[in-house]
Motif scaffolding. Structure first.
Motif, PDB file in Angstrom:
ATOM      1  N   ALA A 175     -60.074 -24.348  -5.261  1.00  0.00           N
ATOM      2  CA  ALA A 175     -61.183 -24.936  -5.982  1.00  0.00           C
ATOM      3  C   ALA A 175     -60.532 -26.168  -7.548  1.00  0.00           C
ATOM      4  N   TYR A 176     -59.928 -24.524  -8.186  1.00  0.00           N
ATOM      5  CA  TYR A 176     -59.629 -24.666  -8.956  1.00  0.00           C
ATOM      6  C   TYR A 176     -57.964 -26.236  -9.114  1.00  0.00           C
ATOM      7  N   LEU A 177     -57.165 -25.704  -8.393  1.00  0.00           N
ATOM      8  CA  LEU A 177     -56.186 -26.611  -8.360  1.00  0.00           C
ATOM      9  C   LEU A 177     -56.614 -28.178  -8.291  1.00  0.00           C
ATOM     10  N   THR A 178     -58.187 -27.792  -6.468  1.00  0.00           N
ATOM     11  CA  THR A 178     -57.922 -29.166  -6.063  1.00  0.00           C
ATOM     12  C   THR A 178     -58.745 -29.831  -7.799  1.00  0.00           C
ATOM     13  N   LEU A 179     -59.097 -29.478  -8.768  1.00  0.00           N
ATOM     14  CA  LEU A 179     -59.405 -29.902  -9.758  1.00  0.00           C
ATOM     15  C   LEU A 179     -58.408 -30.842 -10.694  1.00  0.00           C
ATOM     16  N   VAL A 180     -57.228 -29.510 -10.604  1.00  0.00           N
ATOM     17  CA  VAL A 180     -55.664 -29.857 -11.653  1.00  0.00           C
ATOM     18  C   VAL A 180     -55.607 -31.134 -11.316  1.00  0.00           C
ATOM     19  N   GLY A 181     -55.771 -31.803  -9.511  1.00  0.00           N
ATOM     20  CA  GLY A 181     -55.148 -32.519  -8.904  1.00  0.00           C
ATOM     21  C   GLY A 181     -55.837 -34.154  -8.848  1.00  0.00           C
ATOM     22  N   ARG A 182     -57.080 -33.713  -8.986  1.00  0.00           N
ATOM     23  CA  ARG A 182     -58.197 -34.996  -9.622  1.00  0.00           C
ATOM     24  C   ARG A 182     -58.183 -34.975 -10.795  1.00  0.00           C
ATOM     25  N   LEU A 183     -58.257 -33.841 -11.467  1.00  0.00           N
ATOM     26  CA  LEU A 183     -58.572 -34.513 -13.221  1.00  0.00           C
ATOM     27  C   LEU A 183     -57.727 -35.106 -14.589  1.00  0.00           C
ATOM     28  N   GLY A 184     -55.992 -33.649 -13.843  1.00  0.00           N
ATOM     29  CA  GLY A 184     -55.102 -33.568 -14.452  1.00  0.00           C
ATOM     30  C   GLY A 184     -55.252 -32.175 -14.991  1.00  0.00           C
ATOM     31  N   PRO A 185     -53.927 -31.897 -15.423  1.00  0.00           N
ATOM     32  CA  PRO A 185     -54.107 -30.071 -15.667  1.00  0.00           C
ATOM     33  C   PRO A 185     -55.215 -29.893 -17.266  1.00  0.00           C
ATOM     34  N   GLU A 186     -55.215 -30.962 -18.706  1.00  0.00           N
ATOM     35  CA  GLU A 186     -55.786 -30.574 -18.875  1.00  0.00           C
ATOM     36  C   GLU A 186     -56.986 -30.632 -18.720  1.00  0.00           C
ATOM     37  N   LYS A 187     -57.584 -31.750 -18.127  1.00  0.00           N
ATOM     38  CA  LYS A 187     -58.910 -31.618 -18.026  1.00  0.00           C
ATOM     39  C   LYS A 187     -59.622 -30.666 -16.779  1.00  0.00           C
ATOM     40  N   ALA A 188     -58.528 -30.049 -16.321  1.00  0.00           N
ATOM     41  CA  ALA A 188     -58.990 -29.125 -15.724  1.00  0.00           C
ATOM     42  C   ALA A 188     -59.199 -27.486 -16.143  1.00  0.00           C
ATOM     43  N   ALA A 189     -58.779 -27.491 -16.899  1.00  0.00           N
ATOM     44  CA  ALA A 189     -58.686 -26.169 -17.457  1.00  0.00           C
ATOM     45  C   ALA A 189     -60.092 -25.885 -18.406  1.00  0.00           C
ATOM     46  N   TYR A 190     -60.292 -27.865 -18.348  1.00  0.00           N
ATOM     47  CA  TYR A 190     -62.195 -27.761 -19.555  1.00  0.00           C
ATOM     48  C   TYR A 190     -62.725 -25.946 -19.111  1.00  0.00           C
ATOM     49  N   ALA A 191     -62.648 -25.602 -17.632  1.00  0.00           N
ATOM     50  CA  ALA A 191     -63.650 -24.832 -16.585  1.00  0.00           C
ATOM     51  C   ALA A 191     -63.434 -23.573 -17.589  1.00  0.00           C
ATOM     52  N   THR A 192     -62.492 -22.987 -18.633  1.00  0.00           N
ATOM     53  CA  THR A 192     -62.006 -22.285 -18.772  1.00  0.00           C
ATOM     54  C   THR A 192     -63.018 -21.826 -20.301  1.00  0.00           C
ATOM     55  N   VAL A 193     -63.570 -22.707 -20.297  1.00  0.00           N
ATOM     56  CA  VAL A 193     -64.385 -22.505 -21.778  1.00  0.00           C
ATOM     57  C   VAL A 193     -65.851 -22.159 -21.735  1.00  0.00           C
ATOM     58  N   LEU A 194     -66.009 -22.054 -19.948  1.00  0.00           N
ATOM     59  CA  LEU A 194     -67.653 -21.528 -19.789  1.00  0.00           C
ATOM     60  C   LEU A 194     -66.700 -20.226 -18.951  1.00  0.00           C
ATOM     61  N   PHE A 195     -66.302 -19.435 -18.311  1.00  0.00           N
ATOM     62  CA  PHE A 195     -65.214 -17.858 -18.257  1.00  0.00           C
ATOM     63  C   PHE A 195     -66.143 -17.046 -19.739  1.00  0.00           C
ATOM     64  N   PRO A 196     -65.947 -16.820 -20.708  1.00  0.00           N
ATOM     65  CA  PRO A 196     -65.918 -15.747 -21.647  1.00  0.00           C
ATOM     66  C   PRO A 196     -67.475 -16.310 -21.928  1.00  0.00           C
ATOM     67  N   ILE A 197     -68.694 -16.862 -21.595  1.00  0.00           N
ATOM     68  CA  ILE A 197     -69.784 -16.469 -21.299  1.00  0.00           C
ATOM     69  C   ILE A 197     -70.709 -15.483 -20.256  1.00  0.00           C
ATOM     70  N   VAL A 198     -69.564 -15.855 -19.286  1.00  0.00           N
ATOM     71  CA  VAL A 198     -69.732 -15.069 -17.755  1.00  0.00           C
ATOM     72  C   VAL A 198     -69.171 -13.392 -18.843  1.00  0.00           C
ATOM     73  N   ALA A 199     -68.091 -13.950 -18.481  1.00  0.00           N
ATOM     74  CA  ALA A 199     -67.184 -11.982 -18.361  1.00  0.00           C
ATOM     75  C   ALA A 199     -67.569 -11.500 -19.924  1.00  0.00           C
ATOM     76  N   LEU A 200     -68.197 -11.799 -20.475  1.00  0.00           N
ATOM     77  CA  LEU A 200     -67.964 -10.674 -21.893  1.00  0.00           C
ATOM     78  C   LEU A 200     -69.566 -10.325 -21.616  1.00  0.00           C
ATOM     79  N   ASN A 201     -71.109 -11.072 -20.577  1.00  0.00           N
ATOM     80  CA  ASN A 201     -72.299 -10.664 -20.339  1.00  0.00           C
ATOM     81  C   ASN A 201     -71.893  -9.363 -19.342  1.00  0.00           C
ATOM     82  N   ILE A 202     -70.764  -9.984 -18.526  1.00  0.00           N
ATOM     83  CA  ILE A 202     -70.693  -8.783 -17.630  1.00  0.00           C
ATOM     84  C   ILE A 202     -70.321  -7.488 -17.849  1.00  0.00           C
ATOM     85  N   SER A 203     -69.219  -7.824 -19.391  1.00  0.00           N
ATOM     86  CA  SER A 203     -69.062  -6.928 -19.896  1.00  0.00           C
ATOM     87  C   SER A 203     -69.342  -5.700 -20.776  1.00  0.00           C
ATOM     88  N   ALA A 204     -70.693  -6.275 -21.744  1.00  0.00           N
ATOM     89  CA  ALA A 204     -71.376  -5.882 -22.366  1.00  0.00           C
ATOM     90  C   ALA A 204     -72.199  -4.724 -21.365  1.00  0.00           C
TER      91      ALA A 204
END
Length: 297
Positions: free
Chosen positions: A228-257
């Motif tokens: 899914a992620y690398l499909t986004l890389v192909g469609r949007l370019g690597p810069e915009k695809a990586a925008y998805a990583t902005v939201l990871f910490p919200i999920v990860a930090l709450n699970i970590s808590a």
């Protein structure tokens, strides 16, 4: 289809950080990753055979696939699993969110894409956020925390290099489904070769904790999320695809808590907000920057 792909990537990868931590133990890090991507490669190859989509990389694609295997499906995770030995899984995810910044910088370096003022501003803001977030951790943890941070930054840079390779492979006409299968196989063989050369003990943890984490990381975390992620890389370019990583910490930090007892502190919240704001600024500059003529529409 873009938003569902983003949501899929965020939810799966936001939860894989704690599964990575569950892999730490009796099994050497390199072998755990080899098991993960070996299983993921088998699933992908089986799917390609069943759907008659088999394709072998040729010519200029071969070294790129090998590079993708090295960056995305071996070194990246070696770095992050070592980082998880001393850092909370959610903190490692915050470092990983800087991938959007590294992707923009690498796109400038490799492809000559213009580095706009908002990208520079977002980079400074994001790195400042990481500094604020990690400063208490680095003070308390000493050298071990510094080493964990260095491992996490190294893994993020490997991930971004893999993004560039995937974008170039898709420009050659190869779909992520194909390159992921061969790249995962390459990553598995590289890690297995290293394990043999280094004399690592070939062990396996049959506990539900380890085996369950392995299956989750291999199928949803690798087969589904990477495609899914690398499909986004192909469609949007690597810069915009990586925008998805902005939201990871919200999920990860709450699970970590919940799972690791990570405690939110005022500096932690401020650092997270700054890091996320920096990433958002990279891709969604405010209107005043555009009207001021600093950003081309």
């Amino acid at each position: 289809m873009t938003m569902p792909l983003y949501a899929l990537v965020v939810l799966i990868w936001g939860s894989t950080w704690i599964a990575l931590k569950m892999q730490l133990g009796a099994v050497p890090v390199e072998l755990s990753i080899a098991y993960r991507f070996g299983l993921a490669a088998l699933v992908l190859f089986a799917w390609l055979l069943l759907t008659r989509q088999w394709r072998v990389p040729r010519g200029a694609a071969v070294p790129r696939v090998l590079g993708q295997g090295l960056c995305l499906f071996s070194l990246n995770f070696v770095c992050f699993m070592h980082a998880s030995e001393t850092l909370a899984s959610g903190l490692a995810a915050v470092v990983f969110s800087s991938a959007s910044i590294w992707n923009a910088l690498l796109a400038r370096l490799l492809y000559g894409r213009r580095l706009a003022p908002h990208v520079l501003a977002g980079s400074v803001l994001g790195l400042a956020g990481l500094a604020v977030l990690f400063w208490p951790e680095l003070q308390q943890g000493g050298q071990a925390s510094w080493q964990g941070l260095a491992w996490a930054l190294g893994g993020t840079l490997c991930f971004s290099c893999g993004n560039m390779l995937s974008a170039s492979l898709q420009a050659l006409g190869y779909r992520p489904l194909h390159t992921n299968a061969w790249g995962m196989l390459a990553g598995t063989l590289l890690l297995a070769g290293y394990a043999l050369a280094a004399g690592l003990p070939w062990t396996f943890d049959a506990s539900w904790r380890y085996a369950g984490a392995l299956v989750y990381l291999a199928v949803p975390g690798s087969v589904i999320a990477f495609t899914a992620y690398l499909t986004l890389v192909g469609r949007l370019g690597p810069e915009k695809a990586a925008y998805a990583t902005v939201l990871f910490p919200i999920v990860a930090l709450n699970i970590s808590a919940v799972a690791e007892g990570y405690q939110w502190t005022p500096p932690g919240v401020l650092g997270l907000l700054l890091a996320m704001a920096g990433n958002v600024l990279v891709f969604r500059p405010p209107r005043w920057l555009q009207t001021a003529g600093l950003q081309k529409a």
